[in-house]
Motif scaffolding. Sequence first.
Motif, PDB file in Angstrom:
ATOM      1  N   TYR A 290       0.835  -1.201   0.000  1.00 13.36           N
ATOM      2  CA  TYR A 290       0.000   0.000   0.000  1.00 13.36           C
ATOM      3  C   TYR A 290       0.872   1.255   0.000  1.00 13.36           C
ATOM      4  CZ  TYR A 290      -4.297  -2.590   0.753  1.00 13.36           C
ATOM      5  OH  TYR A 290      -5.367  -3.418   0.592  1.00 13.36           O
ATOM      6  N   ALA A 291       0.487   2.188  -0.845  1.00  9.57           N
ATOM      7  CA  ALA A 291       1.144   3.484  -0.880  1.00  9.57           C
ATOM      8  C   ALA A 291       0.253   4.495  -0.188  1.00  9.57           C
ATOM      9  CB  ALA A 291       1.401   3.910  -2.318  1.00  9.57           C
ATOM     10  N   ILE A 292       0.853   5.367   0.646  1.00  9.25           N
ATOM     11  CA  ILE A 292       0.074   6.434   1.280  1.00  9.25           C
ATOM     12  C   ILE A 292      -0.002   7.593   0.302  1.00  9.25           C
ATOM     13  CG2 ILE A 292      -0.071   8.028   3.212  1.00  9.25           C
ATOM     14  CD1 ILE A 292       1.552   6.054   4.855  1.00  9.25           C
ATOM     15  N   VAL A 293      -1.224   7.996  -0.062  1.00  7.40           N
ATOM     16  CA  VAL A 293      -1.400   9.047  -1.068  1.00  7.40           C
ATOM     17  C   VAL A 293      -2.219  10.192  -0.478  1.00  7.40           C
ATOM     18  CG1 VAL A 293      -1.264   7.418  -2.989  1.00  7.40           C
ATOM     19  CG2 VAL A 293      -3.490   7.992  -2.020  1.00  7.40           C
ATOM     20  N   LEU A 294      -1.954  11.377  -1.009  1.00  8.13           N
ATOM     21  CA  LEU A 294      -2.759  12.553  -0.684  1.00  8.13           C
ATOM     22  C   LEU A 294      -3.716  12.771  -1.859  1.00  8.13           C
ATOM     23  CD1 LEU A 294      -3.402  14.981   1.144  1.00  8.13           C
ATOM     24  CD2 LEU A 294      -1.658  16.263  -0.125  1.00  8.13           C
ATOM     25  N   HIS A 295      -5.000  12.620  -1.580  1.00  8.57           N
ATOM     26  CA  HIS A 295      -6.036  12.679  -2.627  1.00  8.57           C
ATOM     27  C   HIS A 295      -6.706  14.049  -2.576  1.00  8.57           C
ATOM     28  CE1 HIS A 295      -9.274  11.054  -5.210  1.00  8.57           C
ATOM     29  NE2 HIS A 295     -10.081  11.791  -4.467  1.00  8.57           N
ATOM     30  N   ARG A 296      -6.651  14.798  -3.691  1.00  7.30           N
ATOM     31  CA  ARG A 296      -7.355  16.080  -3.811  1.00  7.30           C
ATOM     32  C   ARG A 296      -8.374  15.971  -4.951  1.00  7.30           C
ATOM     33  NH1 ARG A 296      -1.982  18.356  -3.029  1.00  7.30           N
ATOM     34  NH2 ARG A 296      -1.877  19.472  -1.038  1.00  7.30           N
ATOM     35  N   ALA A 297      -9.635  16.230  -4.625  1.00 10.05           N
ATOM     36  CA  ALA A 297     -10.706  16.156  -5.628  1.00 10.05           C
ATOM     37  C   ALA A 297     -11.335  17.530  -5.812  1.00 10.05           C
ATOM     38  CB  ALA A 297     -11.770  15.151  -5.193  1.00 10.05           C
ATOM     39  N   TYR A 298     -11.587  17.881  -7.079  1.00 10.35           N
ATOM     40  CA  TYR A 298     -12.268  19.124  -7.426  1.00 10.35           C
ATOM     41  C   TYR A 298     -13.610  18.749  -8.054  1.00 10.35           C
ATOM     42  CZ  TYR A 298      -7.672  20.996  -6.547  1.00 10.35           C
ATOM     43  OH  TYR A 298      -6.479  21.315  -5.942  1.00 10.35           O
ATOM     44  N   ILE A 299     -14.684  19.249  -7.464  1.00 11.14           N
ATOM     45  CA  ILE A 299     -16.038  18.784  -7.796  1.00 11.14           C
ATOM     46  C   ILE A 299     -16.732  19.791  -8.714  1.00 11.14           C
ATOM     47  CG2 ILE A 299     -18.225  17.984  -6.856  1.00 11.14           C
ATOM     48  CD1 ILE A 299     -16.691  17.628  -4.157  1.00 11.14           C
ATOM     49  N   VAL A 300     -17.359  19.275  -9.777  1.00  8.64           N
ATOM     50  CA  VAL A 300     -18.109  20.098 -10.738  1.00  8.64           C
ATOM     51  C   VAL A 300     -19.581  19.751 -10.605  1.00  8.64           C
ATOM     52  CG1 VAL A 300     -18.433  20.687 -13.168  1.00  8.64           C
ATOM     53  CG2 VAL A 300     -16.143  20.131 -12.303  1.00  8.64           C
ATOM     54  N   TYR A 301     -20.423  20.783 -10.539  1.00 15.71           N
ATOM     55  CA  TYR A 301     -21.870  20.589 -10.394  1.00 15.71           C
ATOM     56  C   TYR A 301     -22.593  20.990 -11.678  1.00 15.71           C
ATOM     57  CZ  TYR A 301     -20.745  20.203  -5.443  1.00 15.71           C
ATOM     58  OH  TYR A 301     -20.215  19.796  -4.248  1.00 15.71           O
ATOM     59  N   SER A 302     -23.733  20.326 -11.939  1.00 19.03           N
ATOM     60  CA  SER A 302     -24.542  20.654 -13.112  1.00 19.03           C
ATOM     61  C   SER A 302     -25.321  21.946 -12.870  1.00 19.03           C
ATOM     62  CB  SER A 302     -25.518  19.511 -13.417  1.00 19.03           C
ATOM     63  OG  SER A 302     -26.481  19.393 -12.375  1.00 19.03           O
ATOM     64  N   GLU A 303     -26.015  22.432 -13.915  1.00 18.29           N
ATOM     65  CA  GLU A 303     -26.805  23.650 -13.781  1.00 18.29           C
ATOM     66  C   GLU A 303     -27.913  23.500 -12.752  1.00 18.29           C
ATOM     67  OE1 GLU A 303     -28.247  24.789 -17.570  1.00 18.29           O
ATOM     68  OE2 GLU A 303     -26.268  25.295 -18.397  1.00 18.29           O
ATOM     69  N   SER A 304     -28.383  22.268 -12.563  1.00 17.84           N
ATOM     70  CA  SER A 304     -29.436  22.019 -11.580  1.00 17.84           C
ATOM     71  C   SER A 304     -28.888  21.868 -10.155  1.00 17.84           C
ATOM     72  CB  SER A 304     -30.221  20.760 -11.954  1.00 17.84           C
ATOM     73  OG  SER A 304     -29.366  19.617 -11.959  1.00 17.84           O
ATOM     74  N   GLY A 305     -27.560  21.931 -10.013  1.00 20.46           N
ATOM     75  CA  GLY A 305     -26.946  21.851  -8.692  1.00 20.46           C
ATOM     76  C   GLY A 305     -26.533  20.454  -8.274  1.00 20.46           C
ATOM     77  N   LYS A 306     -26.708  19.465  -9.147  1.00 19.98           N
ATOM     78  CA  LYS A 306     -26.328  18.098  -8.789  1.00 19.98           C
ATOM     79  C   LYS A 306     -24.848  17.872  -9.101  1.00 19.98           C
ATOM     80  CE  LYS A 306     -30.902  16.088  -9.623  1.00 19.98           C
ATOM     81  NZ  LYS A 306     -31.674  15.077 -10.393  1.00 19.98           N
ATOM     82  N   PRO A 307     -24.138  17.117  -8.236  1.00 16.25           N
ATOM     83  CA  PRO A 307     -22.732  16.816  -8.529  1.00 16.25           C
ATOM     84  C   PRO A 307     -22.622  15.988  -9.802  1.00 16.25           C
ATOM     85  CG  PRO A 307     -23.530  15.530  -6.653  1.00 16.25           C
ATOM     86  CD  PRO A 307     -24.598  16.512  -6.967  1.00 16.25           C
ATOM     87  N   ALA A 308     -21.810  16.451 -10.744  1.00 18.05           N
ATOM     88  CA  ALA A 308     -21.735  15.788 -12.036  1.00 18.05           C
ATOM     89  C   ALA A 308     -20.384  15.138 -12.287  1.00 18.05           C
ATOM     90  CB  ALA A 308     -22.035  16.793 -13.153  1.00 18.05           C
ATOM     91  N   ARG A 309     -19.339  15.751 -11.778  1.00 18.83           N
ATOM     92  CA  ARG A 309     -18.006  15.293 -12.162  1.00 18.83           C
ATOM     93  C   ARG A 309     -17.017  15.607 -11.054  1.00 18.83           C
ATOM     94  NH1 ARG A 309     -15.308  17.571 -17.752  1.00 18.83           N
ATOM     95  NH2 ARG A 309     -13.494  16.180 -17.899  1.00 18.83           N
TER      96      ARG A 309
END
Length: 326
Positions: A290-309
């Motif tokens: 196992y490798a210890i990783v630092l995970h950074r996620a950038y979240i994109v939302y649709s026009e309706s406000g739902k998480p899309a990507r």
Amino acid sequence: GCTHLMEAVTVWVPLYWLSSDVKIVTALASLATAICLPRLVPKIISLLAASKVAAERKLQLEEANIRLLGRTQDATARLAAIVEGSEDAIIAWGRNGVITDWNQAAARLYGHSADEAIGRNISIIVPPRRTNELTEALNTVAAGERIQQFETVRQRKDGGLVDVSFSASPLTGQDGTIIGGSSITHDITRRKRTAEALRRSEERFRLVARATKDAIMDCDLASGVTWWSDSYWGQFGYPATMPEPNVAAWRKLIHPEDQNRMWNGFQTALARHADSYEVEYRFRRADDSYAIVLHRAYIVYSESGKPARAISTDRKSTRLNSKSRQ
């Protein structure tokens, strides 16, 4: 009438024998009429009735023709209004390619007014390098075939080019013969520019993914489909030919002790409508270490406000990684 005439004559000339003969003849004629008349009366009545029915029928047909003509005129007016109100360019031409109809949208798209375009050959909207394409299209329509959503380039009055998609179909006369054709053309310039901009953006994204040492993952949150950069495979020792795992399979590569913590934290970020999420966890290599990783996620939302990507990077932590962390 004859008997009355003979009576007047016998007052002056005593031709009684002739008068009696005339009376006998007229009497016989009256008798014959009396015998035949009862048989003829029904026929006469039927003829009169038939004549009356024919007259009424003629009147009804005339009224029906007037109503039909009114409906036809109304339908023609509605069709003309639809054509003129359409946002797509609608053009009609005869067998010789001469323009016969040209709506307002065609005037806006090509720059020619209806008065300028009608009576001229349809080649006025085709770039010189595409005349063979026009000839083929005209021949296709003249043969009774349709053209569906064909993407090409057309030329404006000022010489500028415009990307379009058009459909064409033959026009037939009352006897069924083909007398020309018509087309509906849609301006796709904006769509083409958007597609090109997206293609360049995707190309830049992939170039950046190749240039960085970080492992990059692009996740469609609705479908669970993911894309991994080449560096993802190299950092953790997996073969580049390995199929890209979906979200569920990716979660299984996280250390069992870290799975719930990582995933629950990500769901909390989505619930808060956060733009980003950061967490450290252990990720399994191809050799089961196992490798210890630092995970950074950038979240994109649709026009309706739902998480899309979610686009994320995984970078090896400065902390030591070893099999003892399994």
